[in-house]
Scaffold this active site. Structure first.
Site, PDB file in Angstrom:
ATOM      1  N   CYS A 180      17.992  57.932  46.547  1.00  0.00           N
ATOM      2  CA  CYS A 180      17.250  58.314  47.770  1.00  0.00           C
ATOM      3  C   CYS A 180      17.196  57.036  48.669  1.00  0.00           C
ATOM      4  O   CYS A 180      16.923  56.181  48.456  1.00  0.00           O
ATOM      5  CB  CYS A 180      15.877  58.694  47.457  1.00  0.00           C
ATOM      6  SG  CYS A 180      15.003  59.137  48.953  1.00  0.00           S
ATOM      7  N   ARG A 240      13.345  55.893  50.826  1.00  0.00           N
ATOM      8  CA  ARG A 240      12.277  55.541  49.982  1.00  0.00           C
ATOM      9  C   ARG A 240      11.374  54.555  50.742  1.00  0.00           C
ATOM     10  O   ARG A 240      10.387  54.104  49.799  1.00  0.00           O
ATOM     11  CB  ARG A 240      12.698  54.664  48.599  1.00  0.00           C
ATOM     12  CG  ARG A 240      13.334  55.677  47.486  1.00  0.00           C
ATOM     13  CD  ARG A 240      13.940  55.073  46.494  1.00  0.00           C
ATOM     14  NE  ARG A 240      15.163  54.540  46.462  1.00  0.00           N
ATOM     15  CZ  ARG A 240      15.826  53.683  45.822  1.00  0.00           C
ATOM     16  NH1 ARG A 240      14.972  53.227  44.832  1.00  0.00           N
ATOM     17  NH2 ARG A 240      17.068  53.406  45.915  1.00  0.00           N
ATOM     18  N   TRP A 283      11.946  64.759  54.859  1.00  0.00           N
ATOM     19  CA  TRP A 283      12.663  65.396  55.767  1.00  0.00           C
ATOM     20  C   TRP A 283      14.223  65.324  55.584  1.00  0.00           C
ATOM     21  O   TRP A 283      14.459  64.266  54.652  1.00  0.00           O
ATOM     22  CB  TRP A 283      12.119  65.013  57.358  1.00  0.00           C
ATOM     23  CG  TRP A 283      12.071  63.598  57.240  1.00  0.00           C
ATOM     24  CD1 TRP A 283      13.234  62.774  57.365  1.00  0.00           C
ATOM     25  CD2 TRP A 283      10.875  62.614  57.152  1.00  0.00           C
ATOM     26  NE1 TRP A 283      13.092  61.411  57.379  1.00  0.00           N
ATOM     27  CE2 TRP A 283      11.575  61.290  57.255  1.00  0.00           C
ATOM     28  CE3 TRP A 283       9.620  62.900  56.939  1.00  0.00           C
ATOM     29  CZ2 TRP A 283      10.662  60.417  57.094  1.00  0.00           C
ATOM     30  CZ3 TRP A 283       8.680  61.830  56.919  1.00  0.00           C
ATOM     31  CH2 TRP A 283       9.197  60.653  56.828  1.00  0.00           C
ATOM     32  N   GLU A 306      23.329  65.263  55.496  1.00  0.00           N
ATOM     33  CA  GLU A 306      23.104  66.195  54.365  1.00  0.00           C
ATOM     34  C   GLU A 306      23.341  67.594  54.630  1.00  0.00           C
ATOM     35  O   GLU A 306      24.020  68.497  54.006  1.00  0.00           O
ATOM     36  CB  GLU A 306      21.717  66.176  53.949  1.00  0.00           C
ATOM     37  CG  GLU A 306      21.112  64.996  53.383  1.00  0.00           C
ATOM     38  CD  GLU A 306      19.612  65.224  52.744  1.00  0.00           C
ATOM     39  OE1 GLU A 306      18.637  65.007  53.696  1.00  0.00           O
ATOM     40  OE2 GLU A 306      19.750  65.483  51.665  1.00  0.00           O
TER      41      GLU A 306
HETATM   42  N1  ARG Z   1      20.780  67.202  49.978  1.00  0.00           N
HETATM   43  C1  ARG Z   1      19.966  68.279  49.724  1.00  0.00           C
HETATM   44  C2  ARG Z   1      20.209  69.501  50.981  1.00  0.00           C
HETATM   45  O1  ARG Z   1      21.027  69.057  51.678  1.00  0.00           O
HETATM   46  C3  ARG Z   1      18.460  67.930  49.825  1.00  0.00           C
HETATM   47  C4  ARG Z   1      18.155  66.794  48.944  1.00  0.00           C
HETATM   48  C5  ARG Z   1      16.766  65.949  49.573  1.00  0.00           C
HETATM   49  N2  ARG Z   1      16.959  65.467  50.791  1.00  0.00           N
HETATM   50  C6  ARG Z   1      16.024  64.768  51.389  1.00  0.00           C
HETATM   51  N3  ARG Z   1      16.073  64.515  52.652  1.00  0.00           N
HETATM   52  N4  ARG Z   1      14.758  64.766  50.794  1.00  0.00           N
HETATM   53  O2  ARG Z   1      19.876  70.222  50.989  1.00  0.00           O
END
Ligand code: ARG
Length: 359
Positions: free
Chosen positions: A65, A68, A235, A240
């Site tokens: 992560c 953090r 968030w 991602e």
């Molecule tokens: N990578 C995952 C997604 O695209 C989420 C993982 C957690 N991500 C976060 N920003 N807490 O759905």
């Protein structure tokens, strides 16, 4: 006498109580009480603040992560007392509404009863909000990552809708009972329509994504106790969604379409059409979330925040562990400091762990 459990409990209590500036007497007293409880019942119960602190430190120890820096700003819902699937679902809705907060996302975790010899809770979903994926004779519809879970839901009686962005139901299982299915009420999931600040045609792609990632299939381990149902959220970092969920060939695979709408030469990779399309898709994701007032962070800012986390931790004298391959963002990784240094991928507990699929 379960000596491994006792040892794990001691390790946790000592480090947790020391960080919280508790006295040696308090540490000894708590360890005595835990020892007695393990001797007579085979296990022990955390106090609410131990859960809260454990969940936060588990985040701090999450090597994959990048977010953090905010580990000590997580809200914990202690819901260990809940017994039925219905009560658990209600608590999930409460978590989702608190965390979503109209777009000003609040990192949160809900901790349900831990695994014991004869009791266990599992949420089958990978995330509380995910889009269904279907294999049809004309190809895949929706999110390919959700195909097997979607099939399970259908087996359990869920009605498939065959859309690109159908929100899956929540599936909760207690012990070996038949899992129960719950449809999320309309408007529970905040969603963002993706549009581009300059390319008007972008909205015709009709892309969207859910505003909050709620991981629901990992186990939280604190002091030897495993919380197998402990959904948590932060968030999103833009990449991602823009560089993985909507871009990966094995996910929504949008780059070819975006590139051709941009009139790029997709015949030759030296035009870097994938890279150009990727940048515009990621601009669109960040722009849309920002414009809708939904919390999101770009990967450059996230890396800066991670740097601050590293500095803070080293000031306190705590080594930062990390998984380099996960910490580097999937776009322009070498523009962040993370790319240019090594990280030790040591697993420190408390932590969040993958667990065998529940289905
Ligand atoms: N990578 C995952 C997604 O695209 C989420 C993982 C957690 N991500 C976060 N920003 N807490 O759905």
């Amino acid at each position: 006498m379960n000596t491994t459990l006792l040892q794990e409990a001691k390790d946790f209590i000592i480090s947790c109580y020391k960080e919280l500036n508790k006295t040696q007497d308090e540490i000894n007293e708590r360890i005595d009480a835990i020892t007695k409880q393990i001797e007579s019942t085979g296990s022990y119960e955390h106090t609410s603040f131990e859960i809260d602190y454990g969940a936060k430190v588990a985040w701090r120890n999450s090597n994959r992560c990048i977010g953090r820096l905010f580990w000590d700003q997580m809200h914990t819902f202690d819901k260990r007392e809940l017994k039925t699937e219905e009560e658990i679902f209600e608590a999930i809705l409460e978590h989702m509404s608190y965390a979503t907060n109209g777009g000003r996302i609040r990192p949160s975790i809900t901790v349900f009863a831990p695994q014991t010899e004869n009791h266990g809770i599992r949420i089958w979903n990978h995330q509380l909000i995910r889009y269904a994926g279907y294999t049809t004779p004309d190809g895949i519809i929706g999110d390919p990552a959700s195909i097997s879970f979607t099939e399970k839901c259908i087996e359990l009686g869920w009605k498939p809708k065959y859309g690109k962005f159908d929100i899956l139901p929540i599936v909760i299982q207690i012990n070996d009972h038949e899992p129960k299915l719950f449809e999320l009420p309309e408007d529970t999931a905040l969603e963002v329509d993706i549009r581009h600040p300059e390319y008007e045609w972008f909205e015709d792609l009709q892309l969207k994504w859910h505003g909050v990632p709620f991981i629901s299939d990992m186990a939280l381990e604190i002091g030897g106790i495993r919380y197998t149902a402990a959904p948590f959220n932060g968030w999103y970092m833009g990449t991602e969604i823009g560089a993985r969920n909507l871009a990966d060939e094995g996910r929504y695979n949008m780059l070819p379409q975006i590139a051709s709408l941009m009139d790029l030469d997709t015949k030759s990779s030296i035009s870097l059409w994938k890279d150009k399309a990727l940048v515009e898709l990621n601009i669109a994701v960040l722009y849309s979330f920002r414009e809708d007032g939904v919390s999101i962070v770009d990967h450059h800012t996230a890396a800066q925040q991670f740097k601050k986390f590293e500095e803070k931790e080293s000031e306190i004298g705590r080594p930062v562990t990390g998984n380099w391959a996960w910490l580097i963002p999937p776009m322009s990784p070498a523009t962040t400091h993370i790319f240019h240094k090594p990280y030790k991928n040591d697993i420190v507990k408390p932590n969040y762990f993958y667990q065998p699929r529940a289905y």
